[in-house]
Design a protein around this motif. Structure first.
Motif, short mmCIF file in Angstrom:
data_model
loop_
_atom_site.label_atom_id
_atom_site.label_comp_id
_atom_site.label_asym_id
_atom_site.label_seq_id
_atom_site.Cartn_x
_atom_site.Cartn_y
_atom_site.Cartn_z
N GLY A 117 0.70 -1.45 0.02
CA GLY A 117 0.12 0.44 0.29
C GLY A 117 0.86 1.02 -0.07
N HIS A 118 1.53 1.39 0.71
CA HIS A 118 2.72 2.89 0.78
C HIS A 118 3.68 2.59 -0.74
CE1 HIS A 118 5.29 5.08 2.78
NE2 HIS A 118 6.67 4.48 1.34
N PHE A 119 4.14 1.67 -1.00
CA PHE A 119 4.55 1.03 -3.39
C PHE A 119 3.59 1.50 -3.58
CE2 PHE A 119 5.59 -0.50 -6.82
CZ PHE A 119 6.28 0.39 -7.01
N MET A 120 2.24 1.65 -3.33
CA MET A 120 1.12 2.38 -4.76
C MET A 120 0.99 3.16 -4.17
SD MET A 120 1.41 -0.25 -6.75
CE MET A 120 -0.54 0.25 -7.79
N GLU A 121 -0.30 3.51 -3.06
CA GLU A 121 -0.59 5.06 -2.50
C GLU A 121 0.25 6.30 -2.38
OE1 GLU A 121 -2.94 3.56 0.41
OE2 GLU A 121 -3.46 1.82 -1.04
N GLU A 122 0.87 6.48 -1.32
CA GLU A 122 2.44 7.10 -0.86
C GLU A 122 3.32 7.46 -1.32
OE1 GLU A 122 2.12 10.03 1.90
OE2 GLU A 122 1.12 8.11 2.24
N VAL A 123 3.53 7.02 -2.51
CA VAL A 123 4.93 7.49 -3.49
C VAL A 123 4.12 6.78 -5.19
CG1 VAL A 123 6.82 7.29 -2.30
CG2 VAL A 123 6.10 5.64 -2.88
N GLN A 124 3.05 6.31 -5.43
CA GLN A 124 2.59 6.29 -6.30
C GLN A 124 3.14 5.54 -7.60
OE1 GLN A 124 0.32 10.24 -7.57
NE2 GLN A 124 0.64 10.73 -5.20
N HIS A 203 5.99 12.81 -9.19
CA HIS A 203 4.77 12.80 -9.18
C HIS A 203 4.00 12.73 -8.96
CE1 HIS A 203 5.63 8.38 -10.03
NE2 HIS A 203 4.40 8.63 -9.51
N PHE A 204 4.71 11.81 -6.81
CA PHE A 204 4.22 12.17 -5.88
C PHE A 204 4.00 13.13 -4.65
CE2 PHE A 204 8.39 10.20 -4.87
CZ PHE A 204 8.42 10.69 -3.99
N VAL A 205 4.47 14.47 -5.31
CA VAL A 205 3.95 15.23 -4.77
C VAL A 205 3.35 16.11 -5.29
CG1 VAL A 205 5.56 17.85 -4.28
CG2 VAL A 205 6.95 15.54 -4.51
N ASP A 206 2.36 16.55 -4.11
CA ASP A 206 1.14 16.96 -4.48
C ASP A 206 1.53 18.26 -4.37
OD1 ASP A 206 0.23 18.10 -2.38
OD2 ASP A 206 -0.66 16.55 -2.01
N LEU A 236 11.09 13.32 3.12
CA LEU A 236 10.44 12.37 2.17
C LEU A 236 8.69 13.01 2.85
CD1 LEU A 236 12.41 9.44 1.48
CD2 LEU A 236 11.95 11.07 -0.45
N GLY A 237 8.80 13.40 4.06
CA GLY A 237 7.93 14.02 4.82
C GLY A 237 7.30 12.56 5.54
N ASP A 238 6.68 13.07 6.38
CA ASP A 238 6.39 12.35 7.91
C ASP A 238 5.77 10.76 7.71
OD1 ASP A 238 6.64 14.77 9.04
OD2 ASP A 238 4.45 14.89 9.96
N VAL A 249 8.42 15.15 11.54
CA VAL A 249 8.23 16.34 12.30
C VAL A 249 6.92 17.49 11.60
CG1 VAL A 249 10.78 16.41 11.83
CG2 VAL A 249 9.59 16.62 10.25
N GLY A 250 5.98 16.89 11.33
CA GLY A 250 5.22 16.81 10.29
C GLY A 250 5.14 18.45 9.23
N LEU A 251 5.51 17.17 8.10
CA LEU A 251 5.76 17.69 6.97
C LEU A 251 4.45 16.72 5.92
CD1 LEU A 251 9.34 18.09 6.75
CD2 LEU A 251 7.67 20.11 6.31
N PRO A 252 4.66 17.25 5.12
CA PRO A 252 3.63 16.19 3.91
C PRO A 252 4.68 15.34 3.11
CG PRO A 252 3.12 18.24 3.77
CD PRO A 252 4.12 18.08 4.31
N THR A 253 3.84 14.43 2.26
CA THR A 253 5.25 13.44 1.07
C THR A 253 5.68 14.77 0.48
OG1 THR A 253 3.46 11.85 1.57
CG2 THR A 253 5.21 11.54 -0.27
N GLY A 254 6.92 14.33 0.06
CA GLY A 254 7.09 14.96 -0.92
C GLY A 254 8.07 16.72 -0.44
#
Length: 299
Positions: A117-124, A203-206, A236-238, A249-254
């Motif tokens: 799930g992490h590979f497919m969803e978080e880092v797309q 592309h995994f950075v919105d 990379l984010g939390d 540390v309170g950061l979104p992915t990417g």
């Protein structure tokens, strides 16, 4: 210089066709040309474990999805496109830096785990690494977006590879800072856009993360952090940090990619040049120039 694109299409076919008890050894064989990428690890390296750590496809009985994924890469001419992109990227870097020495490259492309799930969803569907001179490893799931970005993905890693090759920037694990990592991601993304337009951006950075001034300020507050175990959270984010056992540390992915693009982009706007011509630009030079102009600093 030589570009060796490993024939992982044939390798993966052999794995999928083999009896279960033989698959792990075949995966080790597929990864064997990349063993030098891990020269810094003491003792014997199990390349099947390296495969797993890179989100590689499982060695259990292959599903129809894995065969369809491989067919999608073959139909997209993924290996040929990556070779062409690397040749184009090398030409761009050498045109901008005539005395540049580009290392021989070994390039491994493989399918990731569609059940992760992490590979497919978080880092797309993307995990790639090119920070060790002479080696690039790219793990993907062939979504439309990933297939559209294959060239951009591999030239992003090429920029890292040349940056950290002999004669370039030294990545010393004992002293390297978050700032170096952030600048490197910004340079690599912008280099990919110089060659492939908007597809160059990871592309995994919105879009919200890219434009959020609070994200930029938070990342810049950690630029002097050292200790690579903490880099995942800042760059990379939390969510990815938690996966690797690091504190968030309170950061979104990417977030670090987004901040890096803004910081490097501002530096290039002020001084001209390109990400290609700045492949060896020092992070401290870029940051000491740009941060005061943006009203940002390190806490």
């Amino acid at each position: 210089m030589n570009i060796d694109i490993i024939d992982t299409a044939a390798d993966m076919t052999r794995v999928f066709d083999a009896a279960p008890e033989h698959r792990r050894d075949l995966i080790r064989h597929m990864w064997s040309p990349m063993v030098g990428m891990y020269h810094f690890i003491p003792g014997e390296i199990d390349m099947a474990l390296i495969h797993q750590q890179n989100f590689g496809f499982p060695d259990s009985c292959p599903t129809e999805a894995l065969r369809e994924g491989l067919d999608a890469l073959i139909q997209a001419n993924a290996w040929g496109r990556m070779r062409h992109a690397l040749e184009r990227g090398v030409e761009s870097l050498k045109t901008a830096n005539p005395d540049l020495c580009v290392p021989d490259l070994k390039v491994l492309l493989l399918l990731g785990d569609p059940a992760n799930g992490h590979f497919m969803e978080e880092v797309q569907g993307l995990s790639a690494f090119g920070g060790i001179s002479g080696y690039i490893a790219v793990t993907v799931w062939p979504t439309d977006e990933v297939l559209n970005r294959l060239e951009a993905i591999v030239v992003h890693e090429l920029h890292h590879n040349v940056r950290y090759s002999p004669g370039g920037v030294v990545w010393d694990p004992a002293t390297v800072t978050v700032g170096e990592h952030v600048v490197a991601e910004g340079l690599a993304d912008i280099f990919a856009t110089e060659l492939y337009g908007q597809d160059g951006y990871t592309h995994f950075v919105d879009d919200h993360t890219r434009d959020d001034d609070r994200v930029l300020a938070k990342v810049t507050s950690g630029l002097q952090v050292t200790g690579m175990q903490d880099f995942a959270a800042w760059v990379l984010g939390d969510k990815i940090a938690r996966l690797f056992g690091a504190d968030p540390v309170g950061l979104p992915t990417g977030a670090g990619y987004a901040a890096g693009v803004r910081l490097v982009g501002e530096y290039l706007r002020l001084h001209g040049g390109t990400a290609a011509s700045n492949v060896h630009a020092l992070a401290e030079t870029i940051l000491s120039d740009v941060l005061p102009r943006l009203g940002l600093g390190n806490e």
